[in-house]
Motif scaffolding. Structure first.
Motif, short mmCIF file in Angstrom:
data_model
loop_
_atom_site.label_atom_id
_atom_site.label_comp_id
_atom_site.label_asym_id
_atom_site.label_seq_id
_atom_site.Cartn_x
_atom_site.Cartn_y
_atom_site.Cartn_z
N ALA A 1 0.86 -1.19 0.00
CA ALA A 1 0.00 0.00 0.00
C ALA A 1 0.89 1.23 0.00
O ALA A 1 1.93 1.25 0.67
CB ALA A 1 -0.90 0.00 1.23
N VAL A 2 0.48 2.24 -0.75
CA VAL A 2 1.25 3.49 -0.80
C VAL A 2 0.35 4.63 -0.31
O VAL A 2 -0.55 5.07 -1.03
CB VAL A 2 1.76 3.79 -2.22
CG1 VAL A 2 2.61 5.06 -2.21
CG2 VAL A 2 2.57 2.61 -2.77
N LEU A 3 0.57 5.08 0.91
CA LEU A 3 -0.18 6.23 1.43
C LEU A 3 0.38 7.48 0.76
O LEU A 3 1.61 7.64 0.64
CB LEU A 3 -0.02 6.34 2.95
CG LEU A 3 -0.27 5.04 3.74
CD1 LEU A 3 -0.24 5.34 5.24
CD2 LEU A 3 -1.60 4.41 3.35
N GLY A 4 -0.48 8.37 0.34
CA GLY A 4 -0.02 9.50 -0.47
C GLY A 4 0.32 9.03 -1.87
O GLY A 4 1.18 9.59 -2.54
N GLY A 5 -0.40 8.03 -2.33
CA GLY A 5 -0.08 7.39 -3.61
C GLY A 5 -0.54 8.17 -4.83
O GLY A 5 -0.26 7.76 -5.96
#
Lengths: 223, 223
Positions: free
Chosen positions: A12-16
């Motif tokens: 998962a990439v927060l700020g993706g």
């Protein structure tokens, strides 16, 4: 071809939806790693995910940051420094037991360019470590050009990624995550207490970029 | 072959009997640049100079640090962090009007390796700038392996040297001084306010050296 350490893991990439996060998501999706794009705004995340899935042929979905934090086995934090601590505080329960990869550079900008901001905990990585007591926090991807990562015309991003942390198993995993990006090599770069300078070094690369009209990065020699 | 910017200039190396200082002196002497080795102890400086003159065929003399500061057109500060400020205070008048190149890394060491020490002025470079109001202070040579520099069996030291400072003429000169060492390339790395992280980064390279049994250095990509 990805390392077996990464098999069956969703990133998962927060700020993706920002340039750095989307660039990393693009590379991992291209490498066949399942990716969840997180954003404050779930609709923007879904739109970015659909675009990346189309562009890469990879498995990409979108969610708000909380949903992404829940779905990721490895969670990459690529949010702006402003709001970093608050976001991690909100998501601490969702991130418990996971490897969290902090990519955040606490920088200020003025007419003379970029400079390192003071951080009470020492660095963004140490701040994340303090907030996320039940996660294993690793620092990485600080010095990689977002422009190159997010450019579909660029096949290889020729740079090393310094991976910082105090837990060997977690830094090995994140080195594999770096190695999954063509051109990139994950290099162990020291303990969390030595993260500040790696984060701040991005200000120097911004100076280099200005002077030389480049998208600079780092290679570690003799390794 | 050295850059015309360096023509007719003598380089003094304060702390020139330590491994970093002697390594740099060795490389510059080999490149045909006149070198004065400075040390707290003039006899040790003279002995090191005689040895280097013999080994390199270059023009090398020795003196106490004060004499070296007087004789150098460019003065390189390669002394231990402990005593850095006091030495520069003593030599401020001798260094007036000159380009002073600070190579000092404020680091502490414990069982877990090296770590950055806090510096009131922000960095060794900024401390030197504060003390030497009448000199032009540039930071450079922080991340170059002293072991490689001082090993006569090593022909080339394949690394970049980040050159930091606020005066273009002086950073250009110090880039030329870096370029004079085979394998080394001087790269402008930003203003003095961004020196801390470059000094502290040496702690990360020490971690890399431990993990990979290397004498690591840096290359800047896309430049």
């Amino acid at each position: 071809m990805t390392d077996s350490l990464l098999e069956g893991r969703t990133v998962a990439v927060l700020g993706g939806t920002g340039p750095q996060g989307r660039g990393l998501a693009r590379r991992w999706a291209t490498a066949g790693i399942p990716v969840v794009i997180g954003s404050r705004n779930a609709e923007r995340a879904e739109a970015a995910a659909a675009e990346l899935a189309e562009a890469t042929g990879g498995q990409v979905s979108g969610s708000d940051n909380g949903g992404a934090a829940q779905q990721g086995d490895i969670v990459v934090v690529a949010v702006p420094w402003d709001g970093h601590k608050e976001l991690l505080e909100q998501l601490a329960a969702d991130l418990a037991g996971k490897v969290v990869v902090d990519c955040v550079n606490p920088l200020g900008f003025d007419k003379q360019g970029a400079y390192a901001l003071p951080v009470e905990e020492g660095s963004a990585l140490q701040q994340a470590t303090a907030v996320l007591a039940d996660s294993t926090v690793v620092g990485a991807f600080h010095n990689v050009s977002a422009v190159l990562l997010d450019d579909p015309e660029v096949d290889r991003v020729d740079t090393d990624v310094l991976v910082l942390g105090d837990v060997r198993e977690a830094t090995d995993l994140v080195q594999a995550l770096a190695d999954a990006i063509p051109g990139v090599r994950g290099v162990y770069g020291g303990r969390a207490r030595n993260a500040h300078q790696v984060e701040a070094f991005t200000a120097n690369l911004i100076s280099v970029n200005r002077r030389y009209k480049a998208h600079s990065g780092l290679r570690v020699t003799d390794v």
